[in-house]
Scaffold this motif. Structure first.
Motif, PDB file in Angstrom:
ATOM      1  N   LEU A  40       0.832  -1.215   0.000  1.00  0.00           N
ATOM      2  CA  LEU A  40       0.000   0.000   0.000  1.00  0.00           C
ATOM      3  C   LEU A  40       0.863   1.260   0.000  1.00  0.00           C
ATOM      4  O   LEU A  40       0.494   2.275  -0.595  1.00  0.00           O
ATOM      5  CB  LEU A  40      -0.966  -0.026   1.184  1.00  0.00           C
ATOM      6  CG  LEU A  40      -2.018  -1.130   1.099  1.00  0.00           C
ATOM      7  CD1 LEU A  40      -2.800  -1.238   2.394  1.00  0.00           C
ATOM      8  CD2 LEU A  40      -2.944  -0.903  -0.081  1.00  0.00           C
ATOM      9  N   GLY A  44       0.849   4.064  -2.860  1.00  0.00           N
ATOM     10  CA  GLY A  44       0.727   5.476  -2.505  1.00  0.00           C
ATOM     11  C   GLY A  44       1.797   6.340  -3.134  1.00  0.00           C
ATOM     12  O   GLY A  44       1.531   7.473  -3.548  1.00  0.00           O
ATOM     13  N   ALA A  49      -4.296   5.191  -4.095  1.00  0.00           N
ATOM     14  CA  ALA A  49      -4.646   4.919  -2.704  1.00  0.00           C
ATOM     15  C   ALA A  49      -6.087   4.429  -2.608  1.00  0.00           C
ATOM     16  O   ALA A  49      -7.001   5.134  -3.019  1.00  0.00           O
ATOM     17  CB  ALA A  49      -4.464   6.173  -1.858  1.00  0.00           C
ATOM     18  N   VAL A  53      -7.658   2.718   2.908  1.00  0.00           N
ATOM     19  CA  VAL A  53      -6.290   2.663   3.432  1.00  0.00           C
ATOM     20  C   VAL A  53      -6.163   3.406   4.765  1.00  0.00           C
ATOM     21  O   VAL A  53      -5.444   2.956   5.662  1.00  0.00           O
ATOM     22  CB  VAL A  53      -5.259   3.163   2.392  1.00  0.00           C
ATOM     23  CG1 VAL A  53      -5.309   4.662   2.212  1.00  0.00           C
ATOM     24  CG2 VAL A  53      -3.863   2.722   2.778  1.00  0.00           C
ATOM     25  N   ILE A  77       2.559   5.481   5.775  1.00  0.00           N
ATOM     26  CA  ILE A  77       1.531   5.632   4.737  1.00  0.00           C
ATOM     27  C   ILE A  77       0.718   6.885   5.031  1.00  0.00           C
ATOM     28  O   ILE A  77       0.490   7.709   4.142  1.00  0.00           O
ATOM     29  CB  ILE A  77       0.621   4.385   4.675  1.00  0.00           C
ATOM     30  CG1 ILE A  77       1.390   3.207   4.081  1.00  0.00           C
ATOM     31  CG2 ILE A  77      -0.641   4.670   3.861  1.00  0.00           C
ATOM     32  CD1 ILE A  77       0.666   1.880   4.179  1.00  0.00           C
ATOM     33  N   ILE A  81       2.076   9.701   2.214  1.00  0.00           N
ATOM     34  CA  ILE A  81       1.320   9.562   0.970  1.00  0.00           C
ATOM     35  C   ILE A  81       0.457  10.807   0.795  1.00  0.00           C
ATOM     36  O   ILE A  81      -0.312  11.178   1.674  1.00  0.00           O
ATOM     37  CB  ILE A  81       0.472   8.270   0.974  1.00  0.00           C
ATOM     38  CG1 ILE A  81       1.374   7.052   1.189  1.00  0.00           C
ATOM     39  CG2 ILE A  81      -0.339   8.161  -0.296  1.00  0.00           C
ATOM     40  CD1 ILE A  81       2.534   6.914   0.232  1.00  0.00           C
ATOM     41  N   ILE A  84      -4.145  11.054   0.268  1.00  0.00           N
ATOM     42  CA  ILE A  84      -5.130  10.519   1.200  1.00  0.00           C
ATOM     43  C   ILE A  84      -5.676  11.666   2.038  1.00  0.00           C
ATOM     44  O   ILE A  84      -4.966  12.617   2.333  1.00  0.00           O
ATOM     45  CB  ILE A  84      -4.560   9.389   2.084  1.00  0.00           C
ATOM     46  CG1 ILE A  84      -3.357   9.849   2.892  1.00  0.00           C
ATOM     47  CG2 ILE A  84      -4.218   8.177   1.256  1.00  0.00           C
ATOM     48  CD1 ILE A  84      -2.859   8.821   3.866  1.00  0.00           C
TER      49      ILE A  84
END
Length: 181
Positions: A40, A44, A49, A53, A77, A81, A84
């Motif tokens: 993941l 990302g 995404a 997540v 993450i 990332i 998100i």
């Protein structure tokens, strides 16, 4: 673990959704969990995404039965990332406050910089002054710089620019360059 991570390097959105939706991994399946998180994370980095997540990462971060490595990747993450949405996430702020692992906390502090709520900003301010670990304080300054033009944030940054710790002072000086009159 390696195969799951590789899927994150080459897969598409539907593959990411499938990997994020796996619920059969037990906390003792550490290699599978780490592979899922690495996958993941790799997705990302390629700006893919899954919508689930954030909830998955918070689930792993909220429970100490998962390995520290799984929790660390989940925190990264959230912190690193870009695409998100963490705005208004109260669970993230609660995690930030209670987290004891300094490496996980450093990533959670960066994630809090994406959380556009008052509680998160106040927690970042407090951490930027009171954490025993200068690395966490530097990340808090970086996270606060996302809100630099909001009331009180610029003052906090300017105060931290006078820190005795050169790393904190430099981070705050860098953030101060973003202040607009």
């Amino acid at each position: 673990s390696t195969i799951l991570e590789a899927l994150g390097k080459v897969g598409d959105q539907s593959t990411a959704d499938l990997i994020a939706s796996v619920e059969t991994y037990r906390p003792t399946d550490s290699l599978l969990l780490e592979g899922q998180m690495y996958s993941l994370f790799r997705f990302g980095l390629r700006e893919i995404a899954p919508t689930s997540v954030v909830n998955l990462c918070i689930k792993y971060l909220n429970n100490s039965v998962y390995t520290s490595r799984t929790r660390l990747i989940a925190a990264h993450i959230l912190g690193r990332i870009k695409n998100i949405d963490l705005r208004g996430n109260k669970e993230l702020t609660a995690l930030l406050i209670k987290e004891q692992d300094p490496f996980v906390k450093m990533a959670l502090v960066l994630a809090a910089g994406k959380n556009d709520d008052t509680e998160s900003k106040e927690a970042l301010k407090q951490i930027s002054f009171s954490s025993d670990d200068y690395r966490i304080r530097c990340n808090a300054v970086k996270a606060l710089s996302n809100f630099i033009n909001e009331t009180g944030i610029a003052d906090t940054i300017l105060l931290l620019a006078n820190s005795d710790n050169p790393h904190i002072a430099m981070s705050a000086a860098d953030a101060a360059l973003k202040i607009k009159n």
